[in-house]
Design an enzyme around this catalytic site. Structure first.
Site, PDB file in Angstrom:
ATOM      1  N   LYS A   1      27.875  46.297  36.446  1.00  0.00           N
ATOM      2  CA  LYS A   1      28.659  47.549  36.503  1.00  0.00           C
ATOM      3  C   LYS A   1      28.084  48.542  35.495  1.00  0.00           C
ATOM      4  O   LYS A   1      27.406  48.158  34.527  1.00  0.00           O
ATOM      5  CB  LYS A   1      30.139  47.299  36.197  1.00  0.00           C
ATOM      6  CG  LYS A   1      30.454  46.683  34.812  1.00  0.00           C
ATOM      7  CD  LYS A   1      30.572  47.670  33.656  1.00  0.00           C
ATOM      8  CE  LYS A   1      30.896  46.971  32.325  1.00  0.00           C
ATOM      9  NZ  LYS A   1      30.606  47.775  31.140  1.00  0.00           N
TER      10      LYS A   1
ATOM     11  N   ASP B   1      36.709  42.867  30.715  1.00  0.00           N
ATOM     12  CA  ASP B   1      35.817  43.434  31.735  1.00  0.00           C
ATOM     13  C   ASP B   1      35.675  42.558  32.971  1.00  0.00           C
ATOM     14  O   ASP B   1      34.816  42.812  33.809  1.00  0.00           O
ATOM     15  CB  ASP B   1      34.405  43.608  31.146  1.00  0.00           C
ATOM     16  CG  ASP B   1      34.219  44.946  30.464  1.00  0.00           C
ATOM     17  OD1 ASP B   1      35.178  45.743  30.444  1.00  0.00           O
ATOM     18  OD2 ASP B   1      33.121  45.189  29.951  1.00  0.00           O
TER      19      ASP B   1
END
Ligand code: C5P
Length: 326
Positions: A10, A136
């Site tokens: 990401k 995350d």
């Protein structure tokens, strides 16, 4: 029984750091966007017990501190299954790079292990396990463009943008996220910056303003114009992104500490990036481009300048899931 998965990275498009919470974490707001760069994970189950981690990368921990280990343990517990689990991580993403590699690997483990066990956990169990292991992780249970709040673990899927060409520069520097947060706290205690003094009300107002900026970006001139071709649409989206003032607060503490990272961002912008930023707390710096030809040229220029750079695209949600299982 073996299952292989692509574990995608990401980037963060904007990140606002808020006050420290009673649990010691920082309140934050960010946009996560999955991209095409990935590791490959293989999860094998056999009779017996124990969790074994193998990797081609010496920097990957092979003990119970590994996020994959911690997830596998929880999945076995939640499914009440006993098995010997071997997780093989073919590492291509940088370690401590701000691309969420370890978090993505952990979610890939969860999904592959579910498949190997032929058991699917309810969505709330998946989310709970992911959030327990790290802030995350949950974004990787959604993929595409995701709004993150809380300590980053509260995630909301947003309407996807088309795949945007992206150059990911990975300087050989590892930035420690807890240390970057600590430097931010020192700046907040003492410092004043470009945007004025970081007082508690100022911090609260910038964090609350983030969703307004996101709304301003995603409802900007680029939307609702169906006749535009993909290149024009990307160009307009990126222009709106810059206009909306979506930035990463970590740049204010990480760039002064590692000035070469600021130089990498400038090099990307000079090479034609419409939007450039540090990802998470770094050290990855990425640039978003209006066309893949421009992105390729920029990557060549950076590589010639001695900076490791790879070309990829942002990965919308549907592609993220379609490409996950190898
Ligand atoms: O949740 P995760 O394991 O990724 O967090 C790593 C460290 O980063 C935490 O121990 C904490 O020091 C810091 N952190 C924080 N605020 C957040 C996320 C992480 O202070 N929102």
């Amino acid at each position: 029984m073996s299952v292989s998965v692509r574990s995608f990275a990401k980037i963060n498009i904007g990140l606002r750091i808020g006050p420290v919470r009673p649990d010691g974490f920082h309140e934050l707001r960010t946009l996560y966007q999955t991209i095409g760069l990935h590791d490959v994970l293989r999860v094998t189950i056999a009779r017996g017990s124990g969790i074994e981690i193998r990797s081609n990368a010496p920097a990957v921990p092979q003990d119970e501190s590994n996020t994959c280990y911690r997830v596998a343990e929880r999945v076995l517990h939640a499914t009440r299954r006993r098995a010997k689990v071997t997780i093989t991580i073919e590492k291509k993403l940088p370690v401590q790079g701000g691309l969420g590699g370890a978090s993505s690997n952990a979610v890939a483990t969860l999904l592959a292990l579910e498949r190997a066990l032929r058991r699917q956990l309810p969505p709330e169990d998946r989310m709970r396990i992911a959030a327990e292991v790290g802030s995350d992780l949950p974004l990787f249970l959604l993929g595409g463009l995701v709004l993150g709040s809380g300590r980053g673990e509260e995630v909301y899927p947003l309407e996807d943008m088309p795949g945007i060409p992206c150059v990911v520069a990975t300087p050989a520097i590892g930035v420690s996220t807890p240390q970057a947060f600590a430097r931010w706290d020192r700046l907040a205690e003492t410092g004043s910056g470009r945007r004025g003094k970081l007082t508690a009300p100022a911090i609260s107002s910038t964090i609350n303003g983030f969703s307004h900026s996101v709304l301003a970006w995603l409802s900007g001139s680029s939307t609702g114009v169906p006749s535009r071709n993909v290149g024009d649409r990307a160009e307009a989206l990126l222009l709106d992104l810059v206009r909306a003032g979506i930035e990463n607060d970590f740049e204010r503490v990480v760039f002064p500490e590692y000035p070469e990272l600021r130089k990498v961002k400038r090099a990307l912008e000079r090479a034609g990036a419409r939007y450039g930023s540090l990802s998470g707390s770094g050290s990855t710096v990425y640039g978003l481009f209006a066309s893949s030809a421009e992105a390729k040229r920029a990557a060549v220029r950076l590589t010639e300048g001695g900076i490791r750079a790879q070309v990829t695209t942002t990965l919308p949600r549907r592609q993220y899931w379609r490409r996950m299982f190898v």
